[in-house]
Design a protein around this motif. Sequence first.
Motif, short mmCIF file in Angstrom:
data_model
loop_
_atom_site.label_atom_id
_atom_site.label_comp_id
_atom_site.label_asym_id
_atom_site.label_seq_id
_atom_site.Cartn_x
_atom_site.Cartn_y
_atom_site.Cartn_z
N HIS A 32 0.83 -1.20 0.00
CA HIS A 32 0.00 0.00 0.00
C HIS A 32 0.87 1.25 0.00
N ALA A 33 2.15 1.05 -0.28
CA ALA A 33 3.09 2.17 -0.28
C ALA A 33 2.81 3.09 -1.46
N LYS A 34 3.06 4.37 -1.22
CA LYS A 34 2.89 5.35 -2.27
C LYS A 34 3.99 5.16 -3.31
N VAL A 35 3.63 5.29 -4.57
CA VAL A 35 4.61 5.18 -5.64
C VAL A 35 5.41 6.47 -5.69
N GLU A 36 6.74 6.34 -5.68
CA GLU A 36 7.63 7.50 -5.67
C GLU A 36 7.84 8.01 -7.08
N THR A 37 7.69 9.32 -7.27
CA THR A 37 7.93 9.90 -8.59
C THR A 37 9.44 10.01 -8.82
N ASP A 38 9.83 10.25 -10.07
CA ASP A 38 11.25 10.41 -10.39
C ASP A 38 11.85 11.59 -9.63
N GLU A 39 11.11 12.67 -9.53
CA GLU A 39 11.61 13.86 -8.83
C GLU A 39 11.81 13.57 -7.34
N GLU A 40 10.87 12.84 -6.75
CA GLU A 40 11.00 12.48 -5.33
C GLU A 40 12.18 11.54 -5.11
N PHE A 41 12.38 10.61 -6.04
CA PHE A 41 13.51 9.69 -5.96
C PHE A 41 14.82 10.47 -6.01
N ASP A 42 14.94 11.37 -7.00
CA ASP A 42 16.16 12.17 -7.13
C ASP A 42 16.39 13.01 -5.88
N SER A 43 15.34 13.65 -5.39
CA SER A 43 15.45 14.50 -4.21
C SER A 43 15.88 13.70 -2.99
N ARG A 44 15.34 12.50 -2.85
CA ARG A 44 15.70 11.65 -1.71
C ARG A 44 17.18 11.34 -1.70
N TRP A 45 17.73 11.01 -2.89
CA TRP A 45 19.15 10.65 -2.96
C TRP A 45 20.04 11.88 -2.85
N VAL A 46 19.64 13.00 -3.40
CA VAL A 46 20.44 14.23 -3.25
C VAL A 46 20.51 14.59 -1.77
N THR A 47 19.39 14.50 -1.08
CA THR A 47 19.34 14.80 0.35
C THR A 47 20.23 13.82 1.12
N TYR A 48 20.17 12.55 0.76
CA TYR A 48 20.98 11.53 1.44
C TYR A 48 22.47 11.86 1.34
N PHE A 49 22.94 12.13 0.14
CA PHE A 49 24.37 12.40 -0.04
C PHE A 49 24.78 13.79 0.45
N SER A 50 23.82 14.66 0.68
CA SER A 50 24.13 16.01 1.15
C SER A 50 24.19 16.11 2.67
N LYS A 51 23.88 15.03 3.37
CA LYS A 51 23.92 15.08 4.83
C LYS A 51 25.32 15.47 5.30
N PRO A 52 25.43 16.49 6.14
CA PRO A 52 26.76 16.93 6.57
C PRO A 52 27.50 15.88 7.42
N ASP A 53 26.76 15.01 8.09
CA ASP A 53 27.40 14.00 8.93
C ASP A 53 27.54 12.64 8.24
#
Length: 139
Positions: A32-53
């Motif tokens: 029942h998970a929401k389908v992730e759009t391409d933009e959300e996928f990209d944003s998730r990974w950009v945010t992940y790699f941008s974590k300062p720690d």
Amino acid sequence: MMISAAVLRGLASLTRARASHTAPLAIRCYSHAKVETDEEFDSRWVTYFSKPDLDAWELRKGMNTLIGYDLVPEPKILDSALRACRRLDDLASAIRILEAVKDKSGPHQEIYPYVIQELRPTLQELGISTPEELGIHTV
């Protein structure tokens, strides 16, 4: 031991006759998970790699997961990953990322040059050479 066709036909006549119609099959929804759009996928990974720690293990884990998907990561995701490599002072991981992108491009010869073209300003800013520039690319 061979069974003759006549015996098989005889056994078939003993089995229950099938109904001429079948009930509609129930469709199961396993997620029942929401389908992730391409933009959300990209944003998730950009945010992940941008974590300062973000540490070196998380960088490798994230890239391993990302490369495991059936896609070539967008340049903006790779930009974020390469910047994480610079923050961690990990040139080897940066080169591995570029090699992985080349490998993921597979037979599509136009993808890797496009990605490098899009990443060129970042590569120059961070002082990262491509595997081809270093002479370590494989044929």
